[in-house]
Design an enzyme around this catalytic site. Sequence first.
Site, PDB file in Angstrom:
ATOM      1  CG  ASP A  84       2.206  54.423  45.442  1.00  0.00           C
ATOM      2  OD1 ASP A  84       2.562  55.078  45.463  1.00  0.00           O
ATOM      3  OD2 ASP A  84       0.603  54.123  45.496  1.00  0.00           O
ATOM      4  CG  MET A  85       2.768  52.564  52.513  1.00  0.00           C
ATOM      5  SD  MET A  85       0.457  52.907  52.251  1.00  0.00           S
ATOM      6  CE  MET A  85      -0.399  51.644  52.722  1.00  0.00           C
TER       7      MET A  85
END
Length: 801
Positions: A472-473
């Site tokens: 989830d970067m």
Amino acid sequence: MIRVVIALLILLLGLAMTAGGGWLVSLNGSPYYLVAGAVLVLCALLLLMKRRSALGLYALLLIGTLGWSLWEAGLDWWALAPRGALLVLFGLLLVIPGVTSPIRGGRAPLLLAVLLSTAVAAVGYYQDPHDLNGELPGPVSPDAGHSELVPKGDWHAYGRTALGQRYSPLTQITPDNVTRLRRAWVFHTGDTDTTTFEATPLKVGDTLYLCTPRHELIALDATTGVERWRFDPDIEPELNRRRQICRGVAYFPGHRQPPLATVERTNPQPEEMLAATGSERDSLIDPEDLHCEQRLFLPTADARLIALDADTGERCARFGDNGEVNLWNGMPNPEPPLYYPSSPPAVTDQLVIIGGLISDNVSVSQPSGVIRAYDVDDGRLVWNWDPGNPERTEPLPEGETYSASSPNSWSVASVDEALGMVYLPMGNHTPDQWGEQRDPDAERFSSSVVALDLATGKVRWVFQTVRHDLWDMDVPAQPSLLDLDTPQGRVPVLVQPTKQGDIYVLDRRTGDPVLPVREQPAPASLGYQTVATSQPSSALNFNPPPLRERDMWGATPVDQLFCRIRFRQLQYQGRYTPPSEQGSLIYPGNFGVFNWGALAVDPVRQVAFTSPSYLAYVSTLVPRKDDHSRHVSSRGPGANENYGAPYAVKMKPFLSPLGLPCQQPPWGYVAGADLRTGEVVWRHRNGTIGYPSPIALPVTIGVPDIGGPIITAGGVAFMSGGLDNKVRAYDLTSGRTLWEDHLPIGGHATPMTYLDDTGRQILLVVAGGHSAIGTRGPSRDAVIAYVLDDAAAEKDVDQVR
């Protein structure tokens, strides 16, 4: 009696440390807790037996603990305190005359050990190994800080201009006078149902414009804070989300070039339109559109884009269908909770360009991450760019849909109309933590910066910040555009902060790095899914060092011990450790070193003001038994369920049993960087012990920030997003805190500044809290104006209906 009570407390502590220490040793952890626990148990038994040797043994324990603590943590007070404070407290009690009677003598060695431990702690308190002192350079390009398209006293876009700099050329507030800031007025929106107020207001002429979490648009008098009008988009109540977000609205000032819709409507020759001026051009504009010459674009939670007259708040009837376009048109998997635009669109002279937020980790069949460009006048779809079908940018025919689950752009875009490009920070390809079912053509745009051609929507370049993102970067922040002086001459650059802490400085014409970028080896697969073998990293970065067991933290030795045990139990191979069924430690976590609040750049001094944050998270894959049962969520739409994938995922902060971060502070800084050299020049802890403690204390610990900073030409930066509910002013040159004020609740939006009708520079702060991080306070809907006036009296302008 007191001796017995103290002995029993020491016995309980010793038993807990012995049991936990044995467990830690079995995980190849530090033997200190096992040894110290056994010594505490023996000391307690000797105290109960009234033996003088108990005091001497306890003195040896304090000296041993002090030596071990210095070996692990050095002179870092916040790291030393949980290791020894409780033991020193017990030691202090034991040396008080009468407490250990009838034991006689033996107190002198213990008193010496207590004094030595206290002295070392005092030395550590006044030394900060994490602090970096320096001074940013002065002005480089005197004329770089002002856009002729935006008056100096206004704030026309989320980042003040389409360049996304969050820089104001105002100079009235300076480091010398900022302490004179006082509240001028406070306005309450009335939207108190949520605690996710992230809007940055706009200021145009004499009016402020802001949106509430429920997507009402409010116009205020910029001088007095009095409400002028309010527009309610009439969203169905059941569509309201727990953390519904409206980060702002977009402003269109009127055409600088012939409008696209007018060209089509009257069919003049292009050269005739370009040559037309004044009344000639006015004659080509439909009179029905004159009342909407200046307009606002409001995104809504039910996926509409609404155009409103900036003077009256009335719908611009010629835009789309009675002033709005339906963003569900052409969308696959049209389930309302899964998609809506949370950030303001980008506006050019001809187009309004909008992306949207897609709910993370719900399923493998989500709406599309398509980016669409509409004619600013009539709402006609001009082009669409679908990351799953990137070459086909002409509007889709009726009945066709965009590609499902493609990477989306939920944050704020930037525009360079001179170069003819819009710059999009892209999110991850959903599901975030499961990458085996992704479209490889679409995934090259995942967690990247994409430059699209304004005229056609075609890709001009793409720079990917994370390869095969499993963490989830997202690229969460608006890019900042400025011209940078380099040894090769002046270069138009894009500055892009990321969740993992890298700040990329790219040539915005080509996407090529201006500051060096190198590939680093990445952790190997843990057997659940494929991973990228390497990841990029910028020379300018705030990447934290890898965590070690000694970096675990707690308020007492017991919860610190718990964190050490959990650290040893989790998978951790450094940055980019893949998710696992065992549970993987993700650091930095998906909260991000930087998030949507971005950073602020000074185009004159060519420097950046940043607010890096550090919180570790735990990512755990949960095997799914089927594609419809809830495994990790309690209600719709099914966050982190990953319907259709083999695994759901649990994502949570890495916290101790007391709810404190397991890694030691500081958790948040302010920092200044020279963009020409890539050097971090100064860095200081930011925020006090008001977070996470329920009691606010004026002790600087360094807390996370979610919001964002601004810079002024007066040499002052402002930020209100720290978790201790303060707005602060900083000296841009040194980072020194100059002024602060306590807010009614966290100000987790980027502040802005402008000139009012009397010529006063106003600092405007939105304070509404944020449910995701649990900020507390009595008011959730405050808009607070500050002014340089010692006699300013706060007025509560509350005109909610």
